[in-house]
Write an enzyme that holds these catalytic residues in place. Structure first.
Site, mmCIF file in Angstrom:
data_model
loop_
_atom_site.group_PDB
_atom_site.id
_atom_site.type_symbol
_atom_site.label_atom_id
_atom_site.label_comp_id
_atom_site.label_asym_id
_atom_site.label_seq_id
_atom_site.Cartn_x
_atom_site.Cartn_y
_atom_site.Cartn_z
ATOM 1 C CG ASP A 1 -4.631 5.244 6.902
ATOM 2 O OD1 ASP A 1 -3.511 5.124 7.453
ATOM 3 O OD2 ASP A 1 -4.916 4.664 5.835
ATOM 4 C CB SER B 1 -0.936 0.014 1.215
ATOM 5 O OG SER B 1 -0.197 -0.060 2.421
ATOM 6 C CG HIS C 1 -1.402 3.682 4.715
ATOM 7 N ND1 HIS C 1 -2.620 3.140 5.093
ATOM 8 C CD2 HIS C 1 -0.716 2.691 4.096
ATOM 9 C CE1 HIS C 1 -2.670 1.871 4.717
ATOM 10 N NE2 HIS C 1 -1.530 1.574 4.112
#
EC number: 3.1.1.-
Length: 403
Positions: free
Chosen positions: A346, A43, A349
């Site tokens: 978040d 990610s 991240h």
């Protein structure tokens, strides 16, 4: 007697000096000799692959606001409010943002292709399952990404010679990958000693992928280490304790989690040193994500962040604004007014503002080893030396046969 200018050595010296002159004139264009970016990872580098792979009735959190709010003004599948490190690297190189490979129709992959998938692991999910570590987000591990790249070559570049030229002149981003192998274990509260047992397997998998790409012609790799995960709002929430000895008194991070990241990063760098000796003609750059991010938590005000850098911008609940059952992108979860004031987006991240500073530290600062600009210069030199390239290819073939 031949003139000095006719000697190959003098020609090389003149070329190096002229290249250095051009480089010093315009530092912003120092890396434009790369023709494309090829990316693998999770990610941290996913520009939309998990979104493209997902069932329309079961979309990932990155498909919903407020993801993408800052730069794109809509969700793109990136796990941030805006651009990622790979995006800033592409901009620095003068390329368009690198499109995701999976589920992306009519994309132009001439200047780059991205196989990174959010939730991806370095190790196979079956390997982790055998050890009681559950990976449920995606089965697109590093080996699957690499296989997708290999199988797509006829469409990406055509002939074998064109493909080799593409790979030789690409900046290959090998990650970040491996972080989820540890995340999934630590989120299940596996003992850190048990998690450490995964390290040699993760590193061997990354090393094997680099070797395979070297044998395909890869010449320049950017290989990131792990972040200082002791600053992650998710871990600070999960492992919250009344034992003050476990926290850094200055920053509030969990020291033992950062110790684990440092342990992994040290082992990874040792492996990269071994690969450099095996393939001296290949530029293998270690991207020091750990220290590039660490400074933002240690001196947040210096970099324009608020004095409480640990809580997440987007989230709900507790000291760190994070809840595993009500995460960013879910209905009713609030987010901050100004993400640029936060490091943590978040809970897992980072914000675009943080990723920008990390990228600048890699491209212009001390967090790329060896420095990024010299790697670009080496790539330019190799492109100009066709005879030496043939010799190196023979050495490369011998090295690949030994693996």
């Amino acid at each position: 007697m031949a003139s000095l200018d006719s000697l190959p050595a003098m020609k090389l010296v003149r070329f190096i000096l002229s290249t250095l002159l051009v480089t010093s004139v315009n530092s912003q264009t120092q890396c434009r000799n790369f023709k494309s970016i090829i990316s693998f990872g999770d990610s941290i580098a996913d520009t939309g692959n998990l979104l493209g792979l997902s069932d329309p009735n079961d979309l990932p959190a990155s498909a919903f606001p407020p993801y993408g709010e800052t730069f794109f003004h809509h969700p793109t599948g990136r796990y941030s409010d805006g651009r990622l490190i790979i995006d800033f690297i592409a901009e620095f190189l003068g390329f368009p943002l690198v499109p995701p490979f999976y589920g992306c129709q009519n994309a132009n992959f001439k200047k780059g292709v991205n196989f990174a998938v959010a939730g991806a692991t370095a190790l196979e999910p079956s390997f982790l399952e055998e050890r009681g570590i559950h990976s449920t987000i995606t089965n697109v591990s590093l080996s699957v990404q690499l296989r997708s790249f290999t199988e797509s070559l006829p469409n990406l570049c055509g002939s074998p010679s064109d493909c080799r030229d593409m790979i030789e002149n690409a900046l290959i981003l090998m990650g970040e990958i491996g972080g989820n192998d540890y995340n999934f274990a630590l989120f299940q509260r596996k003992p850190v000693k048990e998690v450490e047992e995964l390290v040699p397997f993760v590193i061997a998998t990354i090393s094997s992928a680099i070797t395979e790409l070297v044998c395909m012609g890869g010449r320049t790799f950017l290989v990131p280490g792990n972040f200082p995960i002791g600053y992650s709002a998710s871990y600070l929430t999960l492992y919250k304790t009344s034992n003050k000895e476990e926290y850094d008194p200055l920053t509030g991070c969990l020291k033992w989690l950062n110790d684990f990241s440092e342990y992994y990063n040290k082992q990874l760098q040792e492996e990269l040193n071994g690969l450099r000796k095996l393939y001296p003609h290949v530029n293998i750059i270690y991207a020091d994500y750990y220290n590039a991010l660490l400074r933002l938590f240690q001196e947040p005000a210096k970099f324009g962040f608020m004095n409480r850098p640990l809580p997440a911008c987007c989230g709900v609940g507790g000291s760190y604004n994070f809840n595993f059952s009500r995460r960013c992108g879910s209905v009713g979860v609030e987010y901050c007014d100004d993400p640029s004031q936060y490091v943590n987006y978040d809970g897992i991240h980072m914000t675009e503002a943080a990723y920008r500073l990390i990228s600048e530290g890699l491209l212009k600062g001390p967090y790329a080893i060896p420095p990024f600009k010299w790697s670009c210069l080496s790539s330019e030199i190799m492109n100009k030396m066709s005879l030496d390239t043939q010799i190196l290819d023979e050495q490369l073939l011998q090295g690949c046969l030994k693996v």
